[in-house]
Design an enzyme around this catalytic site. Sequence first.
Site, PDB file in Angstrom:
ATOM      1  CG  ASP A 120     -10.026  -0.786   4.247  1.00  0.00           C
ATOM      2  OD1 ASP A 120      -9.593  -0.912   3.047  1.00  0.00           O
ATOM      3  OD2 ASP A 120      -9.258  -1.094   5.185  1.00  0.00           O
TER       4      ASP A 120
ATOM      5  CD  GLN B 275      -3.284  -4.599   6.271  1.00  0.00           C
ATOM      6  OE1 GLN B 275      -3.275  -3.771   5.507  1.00  0.00           O
ATOM      7  NE2 GLN B 275      -4.135  -5.867   5.821  1.00  0.00           N
TER       8      GLN B 275
ATOM      9  CE  LYS C 223      -3.832  -2.626   1.930  1.00  0.00           C
ATOM     10  NZ  LYS C 223      -4.334  -3.397   3.153  1.00  0.00           N
TER      11      LYS C 223
END
Length: 285
Positions: A120, A97, A53
């Site tokens: 997300d 994460q 990322k």
Amino acid sequence: MANIIDGKAVSASVKQEVAEEAAKLREEKGIKVGLAVVIVGNDPASRVYVNNKKKACEAVGFQSFEYALDENTTQEQLLDLVNVLNRDDRVNGILVQLPLPKQIDEKTVINAISPDKDVDAFHPSNVGRIMIGDYAFLPCTPAGVMRLIESTGTEVSGKQCVVIGRSNIVGKPMAMLLLHQSGTVTICHSRTKNLKEICLGADILVVSVGKANFVTGDMIKEGAVVIDVGINRLDNGKLCGDVEFESAEKKASYITPVPGGVGPMTIAMLMKNTLTAAKQQNGLM
Ligand code: NAP
């Protein structure tokens, strides 16, 4: 023999679009897009995802801010950081994460992220917006799958679409996006009876189960578009998907490989969501 859908190429074109828009924002408005990535603990797979990322941020010209926290971080400490990032104007998107260590409740942390920065699209408010089709952020993996289907020139409207898996991050939002494009959608899971029969009716089959070679060629309708979301590591260290590629490609018209199919799309769509967040936070959308 099926056409192989090149996820790397499609994701490169998404990232190219994002990079061009990000450059325009920088040059014309002085806005530098920023993504904060938070990792807690030492899970090796999470570390690989976070590094990828960060690399993607560099490639599209975003600033990335990494926060690597100790395995023993408390929930309170993580929530404090999320609150700081919620208020930090340099940060347009926040990504925590997953999975998180046992002492931290994932739901509480996701709920603490400002929905405007939830790139997300896991926050209940964004999940609800996906349900009603009024979304700011598309869930990254399902959005990537839609883009791959689009790249084949396949019209979803009126098609029989089967999604195997009902996770909150893939299966459920996937079904919603297909429904929004007027597909006729069936969601299958571990209690589904006659799975093979249902799959054989699918014009578009999306598989997100997490079991190597779970779907075999005899479950696939001739000419179907097959999208394999699964990422499984075999004993020999190799990665493979949920679909048995060799038998499936003989039946499908289009199929994604693993690796090189859905995986690269997820990160590209995350970059796209971060750009959207920056535009929204600056009143440009
Ligand atoms: P998950 O939370 O691991 O859940 C698996 C789903 O598969 C569940 O809904 C389960 O049904 C269903 N299932 C299990 N056994 C089944 C069976 N025998 N028949 C039918 N359905 C069955 O799912 P996920 O998070 O979506 O992950 C699935 C896979 O996708 C994993 O390999 C993961 O690594 C991969 N993944 C890849 C990406 C990417 O970027 N490419 C992103 C996310 C996930 P129940 O609900 O009934 O238990």
